[in-house]
Design a protein around this motif. Structure first.
Motif, mmCIF file in Angstrom:
data_model
loop_
_atom_site.group_PDB
_atom_site.id
_atom_site.type_symbol
_atom_site.label_atom_id
_atom_site.label_comp_id
_atom_site.label_asym_id
_atom_site.label_seq_id
_atom_site.Cartn_x
_atom_site.Cartn_y
_atom_site.Cartn_z
ATOM 1 N N ASP A 56 32.378 39.556 24.499
ATOM 2 C CA ASP A 56 33.708 38.433 24.225
ATOM 3 C C ASP A 56 34.242 38.064 23.423
ATOM 4 O O ASP A 56 33.410 37.621 22.451
ATOM 5 N N VAL A 57 34.671 38.946 22.434
ATOM 6 C CA VAL A 57 35.825 38.941 21.394
ATOM 7 C C VAL A 57 36.417 37.744 20.814
ATOM 8 O O VAL A 57 36.252 37.352 20.319
ATOM 9 N N ASN A 58 37.371 37.832 22.144
ATOM 10 C CA ASN A 58 38.350 36.468 21.923
ATOM 11 C C ASN A 58 38.775 36.892 24.166
ATOM 12 O O ASN A 58 38.443 36.906 23.883
ATOM 13 N N ALA A 59 40.140 36.440 23.386
ATOM 14 C CA ALA A 59 40.617 35.367 24.614
ATOM 15 C C ALA A 59 41.303 37.005 25.772
ATOM 16 O O ALA A 59 41.122 37.017 26.042
ATOM 17 N N THR A 60 41.608 37.646 24.572
ATOM 18 C CA THR A 60 42.287 38.508 25.092
ATOM 19 C C THR A 60 40.903 40.027 25.351
ATOM 20 O O THR A 60 41.299 40.865 26.859
ATOM 21 N N VAL A 61 39.914 40.118 24.962
ATOM 22 C CA VAL A 61 39.091 41.470 24.876
ATOM 23 C C VAL A 61 37.687 40.713 25.592
ATOM 24 O O VAL A 61 36.657 39.654 24.570
ATOM 25 N N SER A 62 37.380 40.038 26.613
ATOM 26 C CA SER A 62 36.512 39.335 26.741
ATOM 27 C C SER A 62 35.769 39.643 28.465
ATOM 28 O O SER A 62 36.985 39.874 29.402
ATOM 29 N N CYS A 63 34.811 40.145 28.252
ATOM 30 C CA CYS A 63 33.623 40.852 29.560
ATOM 31 C C CYS A 63 33.720 39.300 30.951
ATOM 32 O O CYS A 63 34.064 40.065 31.786
ATOM 33 N N SER A 64 33.105 38.479 30.491
ATOM 34 C CA SER A 64 33.249 37.617 30.712
ATOM 35 C C SER A 64 34.409 37.178 31.945
ATOM 36 O O SER A 64 34.470 37.166 33.301
ATOM 37 N N THR A 65 35.757 37.240 31.182
ATOM 38 C CA THR A 65 37.013 36.865 31.993
ATOM 39 C C THR A 65 36.479 37.651 33.260
ATOM 40 O O THR A 65 36.814 37.400 34.300
ATOM 41 N N VAL A 66 37.317 38.930 32.379
ATOM 42 C CA VAL A 66 37.294 40.173 34.001
ATOM 43 C C VAL A 66 35.937 39.615 34.677
ATOM 44 O O VAL A 66 36.467 39.605 36.321
ATOM 45 N N ALA A 67 34.693 39.613 34.197
ATOM 46 C CA ALA A 67 33.812 39.598 35.450
ATOM 47 C C ALA A 67 33.927 38.688 36.413
ATOM 48 O O ALA A 67 33.441 38.361 37.739
ATOM 49 N N SER A 72 36.692 41.672 40.543
ATOM 50 C CA SER A 72 35.703 42.470 39.885
ATOM 51 C C SER A 72 34.741 42.015 41.260
ATOM 52 O O SER A 72 33.372 42.878 41.063
ATOM 53 N N GLU A 73 35.028 41.482 42.232
ATOM 54 C CA GLU A 73 33.650 41.421 43.592
ATOM 55 C C GLU A 73 34.440 42.122 44.826
ATOM 56 O O GLU A 73 35.258 41.060 45.612
ATOM 57 N N LEU A 74 35.762 43.088 45.208
ATOM 58 C CA LEU A 74 35.944 43.400 46.251
ATOM 59 C C LEU A 74 35.250 43.905 47.978
ATOM 60 O O LEU A 74 36.106 43.599 48.189
ATOM 61 N N VAL A 75 34.407 44.124 47.256
ATOM 62 C CA VAL A 75 33.677 44.269 48.720
ATOM 63 C C VAL A 75 33.010 42.461 49.027
ATOM 64 O O VAL A 75 31.921 42.186 48.430
ATOM 65 N N ARG A 76 33.042 42.089 50.303
ATOM 66 C CA ARG A 76 33.131 40.612 50.960
ATOM 67 C C ARG A 76 32.577 40.950 52.464
ATOM 68 O O ARG A 76 32.414 41.432 53.047
ATOM 69 N N PHE A 77 31.214 40.363 52.621
ATOM 70 C CA PHE A 77 30.778 39.708 53.926
ATOM 71 C C PHE A 77 30.312 38.317 54.082
ATOM 72 O O PHE A 77 29.627 37.559 53.832
ATOM 73 N N GLY A 78 31.915 38.259 54.377
ATOM 74 C CA GLY A 78 31.544 36.427 54.873
ATOM 75 C C GLY A 78 31.258 35.897 53.388
ATOM 76 O O GLY A 78 32.068 36.071 52.910
ATOM 77 N N SER A 79 30.172 35.204 53.093
ATOM 78 C CA SER A 79 30.537 34.420 52.278
ATOM 79 C C SER A 79 29.951 35.273 50.938
ATOM 80 O O SER A 79 29.613 34.679 49.321
ATOM 81 N N LEU A 80 29.187 35.698 51.398
ATOM 82 C CA LEU A 80 28.634 37.050 50.307
ATOM 83 C C LEU A 80 29.238 38.660 49.817
ATOM 84 O O LEU A 80 30.358 38.563 50.012
ATOM 85 N N SER A 81 29.020 38.853 48.024
ATOM 86 C CA SER A 81 30.057 39.083 47.816
ATOM 87 C C SER A 81 29.462 40.089 47.083
ATOM 88 O O SER A 81 28.196 40.343 46.666
ATOM 89 N N LEU A 82 29.963 41.529 46.977
ATOM 90 C CA LEU A 82 29.314 42.421 46.323
ATOM 91 C C LEU A 82 29.715 43.058 45.244
ATOM 92 O O LEU A 82 30.742 43.740 44.891
ATOM 93 N N PRO A 83 29.581 42.915 43.547
ATOM 94 C CA PRO A 83 30.444 43.023 42.313
ATOM 95 C C PRO A 83 30.801 44.763 42.590
ATOM 96 O O PRO A 83 29.705 45.370 42.570
ATOM 97 N N ASN A 84 31.995 45.099 41.739
ATOM 98 C CA ASN A 84 32.024 46.215 42.323
ATOM 99 C C ASN A 84 31.543 46.665 41.295
ATOM 100 O O ASN A 84 31.140 48.732 41.622
ATOM 101 N N ALA A 85 30.316 46.504 40.126
ATOM 102 C CA ALA A 85 29.136 47.539 38.914
ATOM 103 C C ALA A 85 28.365 48.052 39.752
ATOM 104 O O ALA A 85 28.177 49.207 39.434
ATOM 105 N N PHE A 86 28.362 47.470 40.622
ATOM 106 C CA PHE A 86 27.402 47.378 41.588
ATOM 107 C C PHE A 86 27.677 49.092 43.158
ATOM 108 O O PHE A 86 26.611 50.496 42.741
#
Length: 216
Positions: A56-67, A72-86
């Motif tokens: 997280d360098v600044n407002a533009t370069v920020s991993c947490s903003t994207v995460a 970042s979580e396209l696959v969902r099972f009801g209220s559960l979601s699977l992060p894309n990283a996995f």
């Protein structure tokens, strides 16, 4: 295969099994490492909400903003979601294994070669979709996502190369002989080097144009 088709066959060290699958292995391993890094950061955010990550360098370069975005979580099972990283860890583990199999010289059935190419195309499409979302919707860039995008690009280039020059698909005696001959000529004459260089330069130019000042 007739004499004309044999003359079109790509030749040289750059068209061989060692080079093409070595590039695929390095790219897949890099993508796998980036996926592990993204997964680790996702767990960090889940355990410590609001934490400032190392990237997280600044407002533009920020991993947490994207995460923390829904992208970042396209696959969902009801209220559960699977992060894309996995999903990335699972997919890139398969690609790494396939690259090792190819590097070892194991004969691959045509269906596996086609599935490998289609899988690398899917991974590339997802990486570019996430890049477009990061740049134009989320308006933040994740260094690990950029690394994954770069690795996915090289991975697709390498598997495309090996599909034509090592696995000889599509076949000249198949339903698309014209396409098969054109692809062999494309690699034999080295046109792929020019196209790949322009492709990478265009990506760098796009990122620099949109977010260059924040990356410096």
């Amino acid at each position: 295969m007739n004499a004309q088709d044999r003359a079109l066959e790509p030749a040289g060290w750059r068209q061989g099994r060692i080079w093409t699958y070595l590039i695929a292995l390095l790219a897949s391993a890099a993508a796998l490492f980036a996926s592990f890094a993204l997964a680790a950061e996702t767990l960090q955010l889940a355990r410590h909400p609001g934490i400032k990550l190392d990237c997280d360098v600044n407002a533009t370069v920020s991993c947490s903003t994207v995460a923390l975005s829904w992208q970042s979580e396209l696959v969902r099972f009801g209220s559960l979601s699977l992060p894309n990283a996995f999903l990335g860890i699972a997919a890139e583990s398969v690609f790494t294994t396939l690259a090792v199999v190819g590097l070892a010289g194991c004969r691959q059935p045509a269906w596996l070669t086609r599935c490998t190419w289609l899988g690398s195309l899917t991974a590339l499409a997802y990486a570019y979709w996430l890049l477009s979302q990061s740049m134009f919707v989320i308006k933040a860039l994740c260094p690990w996502c950029l690394s994954l995008m770069a690795a996915s690009t090289m991975q697709f280039m390498a598997f495309s190369h090996s599909t034509v020059t090592v696995q000889a698909l599509p076949r000249t005696d198949g339903p698309w002989p014209g396409l098969a001959r054109s692809l062999r000529k494309y690699y034999r004459l080295g046109f792929d080097l020019m196209v790949d260089a322009v492709w990478v330069a265009a990506l760098v130019a796009l990122i620099a144009w949109k977010s260059g000042s924040a990356l410096l």
